[in-house]
Design a protein around this motif. Sequence first.
Motif, mmCIF file in Angstrom:
data_model
loop_
_atom_site.group_PDB
_atom_site.id
_atom_site.type_symbol
_atom_site.label_atom_id
_atom_site.label_comp_id
_atom_site.label_asym_id
_atom_site.label_seq_id
_atom_site.Cartn_x
_atom_site.Cartn_y
_atom_site.Cartn_z
ATOM 1 N N LEU A 14 1.183 -1.333 -0.143
ATOM 2 C CA LEU A 14 0.224 0.206 0.120
ATOM 3 C C LEU A 14 0.919 1.148 -0.226
ATOM 4 C CD1 LEU A 14 -2.643 -1.246 2.616
ATOM 5 C CD2 LEU A 14 -3.330 -0.820 -0.327
ATOM 6 N N ALA A 15 1.776 1.452 0.731
ATOM 7 C CA ALA A 15 3.037 2.491 1.117
ATOM 8 C C ALA A 15 3.417 2.434 -0.267
ATOM 9 C CB ALA A 15 4.472 2.457 1.726
ATOM 10 N N VAL A 16 4.113 2.067 -1.086
ATOM 11 C CA VAL A 16 4.320 1.967 -2.853
ATOM 12 C C VAL A 16 3.839 2.593 -3.330
ATOM 13 C CG1 VAL A 16 5.685 1.016 -4.452
ATOM 14 C CG2 VAL A 16 6.730 -0.102 -1.756
ATOM 15 N N ALA A 17 2.578 1.534 -3.410
ATOM 16 C CA ALA A 17 1.006 1.831 -4.471
ATOM 17 C C ALA A 17 0.644 3.774 -3.709
ATOM 18 C CB ALA A 17 0.189 1.522 -4.568
ATOM 19 N N TRP A 18 1.072 4.085 -2.999
ATOM 20 C CA TRP A 18 0.651 5.023 -2.616
ATOM 21 C C TRP A 18 1.846 6.337 -3.166
ATOM 22 C CZ3 TRP A 18 -3.728 7.855 -0.520
ATOM 23 C CH2 TRP A 18 -3.887 9.218 0.050
ATOM 24 N N MET A 19 3.026 5.923 -3.131
ATOM 25 C CA MET A 19 4.262 6.957 -3.728
ATOM 26 C C MET A 19 4.241 6.956 -5.567
ATOM 27 S SD MET A 19 6.646 6.099 -0.676
ATOM 28 C CE MET A 19 7.403 4.121 -0.748
ATOM 29 N N ARG A 27 -4.312 11.641 -8.267
ATOM 30 C CA ARG A 27 -6.343 11.850 -7.602
ATOM 31 C C ARG A 27 -6.846 11.428 -6.683
ATOM 32 N NH1 ARG A 27 -1.610 13.645 -4.988
ATOM 33 N NH2 ARG A 27 -0.848 15.617 -5.416
ATOM 34 N N ARG A 28 -7.628 11.409 -8.057
ATOM 35 C CA ARG A 28 -8.980 10.653 -8.353
ATOM 36 C C ARG A 28 -8.719 9.614 -8.513
ATOM 37 N NH1 ARG A 28 -12.779 10.478 -12.738
ATOM 38 N NH2 ARG A 28 -15.192 10.628 -11.799
ATOM 39 N N ARG A 29 -9.298 8.575 -8.004
ATOM 40 C CA ARG A 29 -9.630 7.138 -8.006
ATOM 41 C C ARG A 29 -7.951 6.827 -7.646
ATOM 42 N NH1 ARG A 29 -10.142 8.063 -13.686
ATOM 43 N NH2 ARG A 29 -12.826 9.007 -14.398
ATOM 44 N N ARG A 30 -7.396 7.376 -6.686
ATOM 45 C CA ARG A 30 -5.815 6.176 -6.321
ATOM 46 C C ARG A 30 -6.336 5.273 -5.474
ATOM 47 N NH1 ARG A 30 -1.890 9.981 -2.859
ATOM 48 N NH2 ARG A 30 -1.866 10.313 -5.077
ATOM 49 N N ILE A 31 -7.762 5.000 -4.838
ATOM 50 C CA ILE A 31 -8.097 3.859 -4.007
ATOM 51 C C ILE A 31 -7.925 2.740 -5.286
ATOM 52 C CG2 ILE A 31 -10.961 4.310 -5.408
ATOM 53 C CD1 ILE A 31 -8.968 2.705 -1.377
ATOM 54 N N ALA A 32 -8.276 2.679 -6.160
ATOM 55 C CA ALA A 32 -8.149 1.850 -7.245
ATOM 56 C C ALA A 32 -6.847 1.035 -8.003
ATOM 57 C CB ALA A 32 -8.750 2.059 -8.845
ATOM 58 N N LEU A 33 -5.687 1.997 -7.079
ATOM 59 C CA LEU A 33 -4.617 1.813 -7.597
ATOM 60 C C LEU A 33 -3.808 1.115 -6.412
ATOM 61 C CD1 LEU A 33 -1.864 2.823 -9.090
ATOM 62 C CD2 LEU A 33 -1.315 4.020 -7.684
ATOM 63 N N VAL A 93 -10.869 2.646 -14.572
ATOM 64 C CA VAL A 93 -9.982 2.349 -13.631
ATOM 65 C C VAL A 93 -9.782 1.243 -13.747
ATOM 66 C CG1 VAL A 93 -11.742 0.723 -11.603
ATOM 67 C CG2 VAL A 93 -12.306 2.778 -12.262
ATOM 68 N N PHE A 94 -9.689 0.382 -14.955
ATOM 69 C CA PHE A 94 -8.477 -1.423 -15.145
ATOM 70 C C PHE A 94 -7.357 -0.713 -15.779
ATOM 71 C CE2 PHE A 94 -6.529 -3.660 -17.898
ATOM 72 C CZ PHE A 94 -6.943 -5.075 -17.130
ATOM 73 N N PRO A 95 -6.587 0.597 -15.711
ATOM 74 C CA PRO A 95 -5.332 -0.053 -15.830
ATOM 75 C C PRO A 95 -5.017 0.828 -14.940
ATOM 76 C CG PRO A 95 -6.171 2.123 -17.925
ATOM 77 C CD PRO A 95 -7.638 1.512 -16.803
ATOM 78 N N LEU A 96 -5.740 1.610 -13.682
ATOM 79 C CA LEU A 96 -4.974 2.422 -12.189
ATOM 80 C C LEU A 96 -4.603 0.828 -11.537
ATOM 81 C CD1 LEU A 96 -6.651 5.375 -11.554
ATOM 82 C CD2 LEU A 96 -4.662 5.030 -12.005
#
Length: 142
Positions: A14-19, A27-33, A93-96
Amino acid sequence: MELEEAVCDWATHLAVAWMLGEALNIRRRRIALLIGAVLPDSYKLLTIPLEKTGLFSATPEVILFLEPFHSLTGGVLVSLVASAFFEDDLRSVFPLIFLGYTSHLLLDCLLPFGPPLFLPISPIYFGLQLVWQEDWFPAVVA
């Protein structure tokens, strides 16, 4: 695998995905990432409690069944299914989700055993042996 190890593993992913989201200005749809980053290990939500109660045991057959979750082919399929749960357009959404999934796989390549990235085409595991799973330092640094 113990619950503490799984939580540490998820925290790192999660930390690496956040970075990654910060670096790419997502910013938008970061939850998908972020969801994509933990999807390859999502089966642990069920298997760890069942192992603790003795209702489940990770036999070689079960492990073989779960290996495709840590491949690029499995990543495409799981990301497509996960994309269906979002109200947004699949193309956005899919690419993220797949990017988060791929970041998980690449991080797992740092472990000694690594994932079978190209399963079912090739059963070769890609492990660089740079980080040991018992080492908590990478999670703390991330």
